[in-house]
Design a protein around this motif. Structure first.
Motif, PDB file in Angstrom:
ATOM      1  N   TRP A   1      27.541  -4.033  27.200  1.00  0.00           N
ATOM      2  CA  TRP A   1      28.855  -3.781  27.798  1.00  0.00           C
ATOM      3  C   TRP A   1      28.825  -3.964  29.306  1.00  0.00           C
TER       4      TRP A   1
ATOM      5  N   ALA B   1      36.138  -3.315  28.608  1.00  0.00           N
ATOM      6  CA  ALA B   1      34.677  -3.243  28.570  1.00  0.00           C
ATOM      7  C   ALA B   1      34.180  -1.992  29.279  1.00  0.00           C
TER       8      ALA B   1
ATOM      9  N   TYR C   1      31.884   0.940  27.669  1.00  0.00           N
ATOM     10  CA  TYR C   1      30.615   1.314  28.302  1.00  0.00           C
ATOM     11  C   TYR C   1      30.541   2.822  28.522  1.00  0.00           C
TER      12      TYR C   1
ATOM     13  N   SER D   1      33.895  -0.393  18.496  1.00  0.00           N
ATOM     14  CA  SER D   1      33.592  -1.173  19.690  1.00  0.00           C
ATOM     15  C   SER D   1      32.874  -2.473  19.376  1.00  0.00           C
TER      16      SER D   1
END
Length: 522
Positions: A281, A455, A459, A474
């Motif tokens: 990520w 993103a 993360y 995800s």
């Protein structure tokens, strides 16, 4: 009391750089011990007095137990309160002021019609208050039309221009009242006195300032921090890849900051397997940072049937997860409570009955059909789509009943949270909710395009885990079990819904039956 922590090579490099007196920027990845590193900096210099600025009160209070007494721990609002905020304490709290009362206090008695959009005087009063808040979060000296926020359903530039010109005089009137300790019309918020403090060009008595979570800095606080450069060493610590509060006016001040730039990459929260997932990520956020996992921590990426927390991207996704967990017979809590979801459900009910709503997100919509169309077809309303589909599938009564059944995190079997509410926290076992946007993949199955903001959220979400991570929504990788977003969403246990009621998803066109068998949905 001096810390007994043995520094890593990266932490020692930070201590050495701090000793030069130059400004310092520490890009600290998730779980890399940023607070411990700041302790090392403070312990390395016992002659100067420091200031640690925390993101919120809870972090500040925890830090105060760890830092030496020569380092003052505070928030930006705490500094402002000590100087000017205490003058407004008689105007904090109290009963909520309804929109009609705010309109009356500001002398706002008319409505505004632009094209086919009608802004009632109560809505204009709300926008005026939001305009003041946005101004207070900025570094600007004067309130202007640029601080008038865009409204859902009225993003057209021509409509917004007329709206901004109409609202500005009332926003200026509101600001004149809240900045005056002797004012009497409106309730004072904490960002109001922070702005008053910023406008005084304050001088902070400290030899060095440690700013935590610098990737999400209020511009008003950034302005004050820059004023201290001539007499104080500035240390910024944070993670640019965890910048997720831009929607609140915050900005990342780390990347372009003039100073020595160092990184902390050794995570002490999780093991190598999760570090590899986090790095995937980080690549998609375009961050140069890469994490190393803690080899003594055997974090596993696997399906987690009974997670400590399920992290979701949206309120709608969180509510759907709450219902799934209740369907499984678990006691459920929501981080931050369910007040936001209840107010949205109440607004949806009002719109379905054709009586309009004063909800700040939905007041411009006259019917529920308008909200459905906006969420499904307008890019600006995409974040509402999971919520709209949930209401369409279950109805507002079931949603409100589920909110009423929520418990506390201390007694619940599982917590459901949005990523924003989970910021700065961690749990042993985490599952990622199904409302995340997975990256597109190329013909070789490699991750491709995704919005950087998406993103960053992913993360932050995956790095909340210590021992187990179920990457869930995800990823594009097929799940062993049926994807949750393709399952019917069932009402909370005990909800009295007519058996056999058909519910249609407007997104897929599929129709299913929601049948109640005993206390749970099948």
């Amino acid at each position: 009391m001096p810390t007994t922590l043995t520094p890593t090579d990266e932490q020692q490099a930070a201590v050495t750089a701090f000793a030069t007196g130059r400004n310092l920027v520490l890009q600290a990845g998730a779980g890399t011990g940023k607070t411990s590193t700041l302790e090392l900096l403070a312990d390395s210099d016992r002659t100067r007095r420091g200031l640690y600025l925390a993101f919120n009160r809870a972090i500040k209070e925890a830090a105060a137990l760890r830092f030496p007494t020569r380092v003052k721990c505070s928030t930006g609002h705490g500094l402002a309160y000590a100087v000017v905020g205490h003058q407004y304490r008689h105007r904090f709290g109290g009963a909520r002021t309804p929109a009609w009362k705010t309109a009356d206090l500001l002398g706002l008695s008319h409505k505004l019609t632009v094209n086919d959009r009608v802004f009632e005087n109560t809505s204009l009063a709300y926008i005026a208050k939001q305009t003041v808040l946005r101004f207070c979060q900025s570094a600007d000296k004067d309130i202007d039309t640029k601080h008038v926020p865009l409204q859902r359903g009225a993003e057209d530039p021509a409509v917004h221009q007329v709206l901004a010109a109409t609202v500005l005089p009332y926003a200026q009137r509101a600001w004149s009242d809240v900045r005056d300790p002797a004012g009497s019309k409106l309730k004072v918020e904490h960002d109001h006195y922070l702005k008053v403090w910023q406008l005084t060009d304050p001088h902070i008595k400290a030899d060095y300032i440690l700013l935590d979570e610098a990737q999400d800095t209020n511009p008003a606080l950034e302005y004050v921090l820059n004023l201290q450069r001539d007499h104080a060493q500035i240390v910024l610590v944070g993670d640019s890849a965890q910048q997720i509060y831009t929607w609140r006016g915050a900005r990342d001040i780390m990347t372009d900051f003039d100073g020595t730039h160092l990184t902390l990459t050794q995570s002490f929260r999780f093991g190598p397997a999760l570090a590899a997932e986090a790095n995937r990520w980080l690549t998609l956020t375009r961050s140069p940072l890469r994490l190393t996992g803690h080899h003594a921590t055997p974090t596993r990426l696997e399906e987690v049937k009974n997670p400590d927390v399920v992290l979701c991207r949206t309120n709608g996704g969180a509510m759907a997860e709450v219902l799934h967990q209740m369907e499984s017979g678990r006691r459920v809590a929501m981080a931050g409570g369910g007040g936001t979801l209840r107010s949205l459900a109440s607004a949806a009910e009002d719109l379905k009955k054709g009586r309009g709503t004063r909800h700040p997100e939905l007041y411009l919509f006259r019917t529920w059909g308008e909200v459905q169309d906006y969420a499904e077809n307008d890019p600006a309303g995409a974040d509402l789509l999971p919520w709209v589909e949930l209401v369409d599938e279950l109805g507002t009564e079931a949603v409100m009943q589920a909110v009423d059944q929520l418990g506390s995190e201390t007694t619940a079997d599982v917590t459901v949270s949005t990523v924003h509410k989970a910021k700065g926290r961690e749990w042993p076992a985490v599952r990622i909710g199904e409302d995340f946007t997975p990256p597109e993949e190329d013909e070789l199955g490699r991750p491709g395009r995704i919005f950087r903001s998406e993103a960053r959220l992913a993360y932050v979400a995956v790095t909340r885990a210590r021992l187990q991570l179920d990457i869930g929504g995800s990823t594009n990788t097929p799940r062993v079990n049926q994807p949750r977003q393709n399952r019917p969403v069932s009402p909370p246990p005990g909800h009295k819904r007519t058996p056999g009621t058909a519910s249609t998803s407007r997104k897929t066109g599929e129709t299913w039956l929601i049948c109640m068998i005993g206390p749970q949905a099948s």
